[in-house]
Design an enzyme around this catalytic site. Structure first.
Site, mmCIF file in Angstrom:
data_model
loop_
_atom_site.group_PDB
_atom_site.id
_atom_site.type_symbol
_atom_site.label_atom_id
_atom_site.label_comp_id
_atom_site.label_asym_id
_atom_site.label_seq_id
_atom_site.Cartn_x
_atom_site.Cartn_y
_atom_site.Cartn_z
ATOM 1 N N ASP A 214 -38.199 -24.993 42.873
ATOM 2 C CA ASP A 214 -39.219 -24.885 41.833
ATOM 3 C C ASP A 214 -38.742 -25.436 40.495
ATOM 4 O O ASP A 214 -37.557 -25.758 40.323
ATOM 5 C CB ASP A 214 -39.671 -23.421 41.693
ATOM 6 C CG ASP A 214 -38.510 -22.432 41.654
ATOM 7 O OD1 ASP A 214 -37.367 -22.863 41.443
ATOM 8 O OD2 ASP A 214 -38.756 -21.234 41.839
ATOM 9 N N ASN B 193 -40.490 -8.614 42.109
ATOM 10 C CA ASN B 193 -41.793 -8.278 42.700
ATOM 11 C C ASN B 193 -41.927 -8.877 44.105
ATOM 12 O O ASN B 193 -43.026 -8.945 44.640
ATOM 13 C CB ASN B 193 -42.933 -8.766 41.792
ATOM 14 C CG ASN B 193 -42.883 -10.268 41.555
ATOM 15 O OD1 ASN B 193 -42.055 -10.961 42.144
ATOM 16 N ND2 ASN B 193 -43.762 -10.774 40.714
ATOM 17 N N HIS C 208 -41.182 -12.005 44.946
ATOM 18 C CA HIS C 208 -41.526 -13.431 45.032
ATOM 19 C C HIS C 208 -40.375 -14.266 45.576
ATOM 20 O O HIS C 208 -39.207 -13.898 45.446
ATOM 21 C CB HIS C 208 -42.075 -13.983 43.707
ATOM 22 C CG HIS C 208 -41.088 -14.220 42.617
ATOM 23 N ND1 HIS C 208 -41.327 -13.869 41.309
ATOM 24 C CD2 HIS C 208 -39.872 -14.814 42.613
ATOM 25 C CE1 HIS C 208 -40.303 -14.232 40.565
ATOM 26 N NE2 HIS C 208 -39.410 -14.806 41.326
ATOM 27 N N GLU D 88 -45.806 -16.042 43.709
ATOM 28 C CA GLU D 88 -46.017 -14.703 43.168
ATOM 29 C C GLU D 88 -46.924 -13.890 44.095
ATOM 30 O O GLU D 88 -47.665 -14.459 44.904
ATOM 31 C CB GLU D 88 -46.697 -14.831 41.799
ATOM 32 C CG GLU D 88 -45.859 -15.557 40.754
ATOM 33 C CD GLU D 88 -44.790 -14.665 40.124
ATOM 34 O OE1 GLU D 88 -44.252 -13.778 40.797
ATOM 35 O OE2 GLU D 88 -44.492 -14.886 38.937
HETATM 36 C C1 GLP Z 1 -36.889 -16.967 39.499
HETATM 37 C C2 GLP Z 1 -36.840 -18.111 40.504
HETATM 38 C C3 GLP Z 1 -36.597 -17.610 41.899
HETATM 39 C C4 GLP Z 1 -35.474 -16.620 41.897
HETATM 40 C C5 GLP Z 1 -35.887 -15.417 41.093
HETATM 41 C C6 GLP Z 1 -34.824 -14.339 41.057
HETATM 42 O O1 GLP Z 1 -38.165 -16.512 39.226
HETATM 43 N N1 GLP Z 1 -38.005 -18.921 40.501
HETATM 44 O O2 GLP Z 1 -36.328 -18.713 42.746
HETATM 45 O O3 GLP Z 1 -35.155 -16.238 43.200
HETATM 46 O O4 GLP Z 1 -36.134 -15.832 39.774
HETATM 47 O O5 GLP Z 1 -33.907 -14.615 40.048
HETATM 48 P P1 GLP Z 1 -32.546 -13.906 39.856
HETATM 49 O O6 GLP Z 1 -31.665 -14.422 40.910
HETATM 50 O O7 GLP Z 1 -32.079 -14.313 38.491
HETATM 51 O O8 GLP Z 1 -32.779 -12.452 39.952
#
Ligand code: GLP
Length: 243
Positions: free
Chosen positions: A67, A136, A138, A143
């Site tokens: 992404d 959440n 995702h 989402e």
């Molecule tokens: C972001 C990214 C995800 C990632 C998520 C969790 O929103 N788009 O790909 O998995 O955050 O992030 P973190 O690893 O910092 O908790």
């Protein structure tokens, strides 16, 4: 689905890096699906370390990231391209021409999403997709929603994600409101999926992902239907899941 329980973040990172390195060794010209966020940082550090020791060669590896924020240029220090370049690509011998991240600066979202899907298809699909998990539930930026998003698309980020990601920005107001993300269908087409999860704040999302109903309200729950998923999670993230 195979679940590896690890003691803590460092242990999780080493295990996840082990799985990625196995993929690279078995198929040197593999396509890695890569992720951003704090979860994979330790994994990338471990891969860099093994590369520097001469144990890994990324010269033929290709990559496609999950992404990118819409509206952030590559040189913005919060863009996911910037993250990937600084936390992995510049430290290893991957050919930058073989790395792919959605172009957040393409204003025509339909055009960019179709282009990105084609990039992945032209690569022959993803061999190993690394995923983190949002609080959440995702995955990528898919989402919670009323239906599973399909292919790469533009999403409106939820308040909970903006809240979770504001720690990287000067304030919540600076967090982009939209992103381009591989869709659930894109992710599910990966031949193998590696879900890495760390920390108590992910415990509920991980429980719902692995043991809850398969529902677009918990996008990660779709992984229950994939035939080759490896989950590497630490004790804190697994605190709601008995041994
Ligand atoms: C972001 C990214 C995800 C990632 C998520 C969790 O929103 N788009 O790909 O998995 O955050 O992030 P973190 O690893 O910092 O908790």
């Amino acid at each position: 689905m195979r679940l590896y329980r690890t003691a803590d973040y460092d242990d999780m990172s080493r295990k996840a890096a082990n799985i990625i390195s196995a993929q690279v060794i078995i198929k040197p010209d593999c396509v890695l699906g890569l992720a951003t966020g704090s979860t994979p940082l330790g994994t990338y550090r471990q891969l860099i370390d093994w590369y520097k020791k001469g144990d890994l060669d990324f010269s033929e590896v290709k990559s496609a990231n999950l992404d990118e924020y819409r509206g952030l240029p590559r040189d913005n220090d919060q863009s996911y391209y910037y993250f990937m370049y600084n936390n992995l690509f510049k430290h290893i011998n991957i050919n930058l021409d073989n790395t792919n991240v959605p172009n957040g600066m393409e204003p025509d979202s339909e055009k960019e999403c179709l282009r990105y899907e084609k990039v992945i298809a032209d690569l022959g699909g993803v061999d190993l997709q690394l995923l983190g998990l949002g609080r959440n539930g995702h995955i990528g930026f898919n989402e919670p929603a009323d239906s599973f998003g399909t292919i790469t698309h533009c999403v409106d980020l939820t308040e909970s994600t903006i809240e979770a990601n504001k720690r990287f920005f000067a304030s919540a107001d600076d967090v982009p409101r939209q992103a381009y993300t591989m869709g659930i269908q894109t992710i599910m087409k990966a031949r193998k999926i590696l879900l890495a999860v760390s920390g108590e704040d992910k415990a509920e999302a991980l429980y719902n992902t692995l043991y809850g109903p398969v529902t677009p309200q918990v996008p990660g729950s779709i992984l229950q239907l994939h035939t080759d998923v490896v989950v590497v999670a630490d004790e804190a993230a697994l605190s709601r899941i008995p041994r």
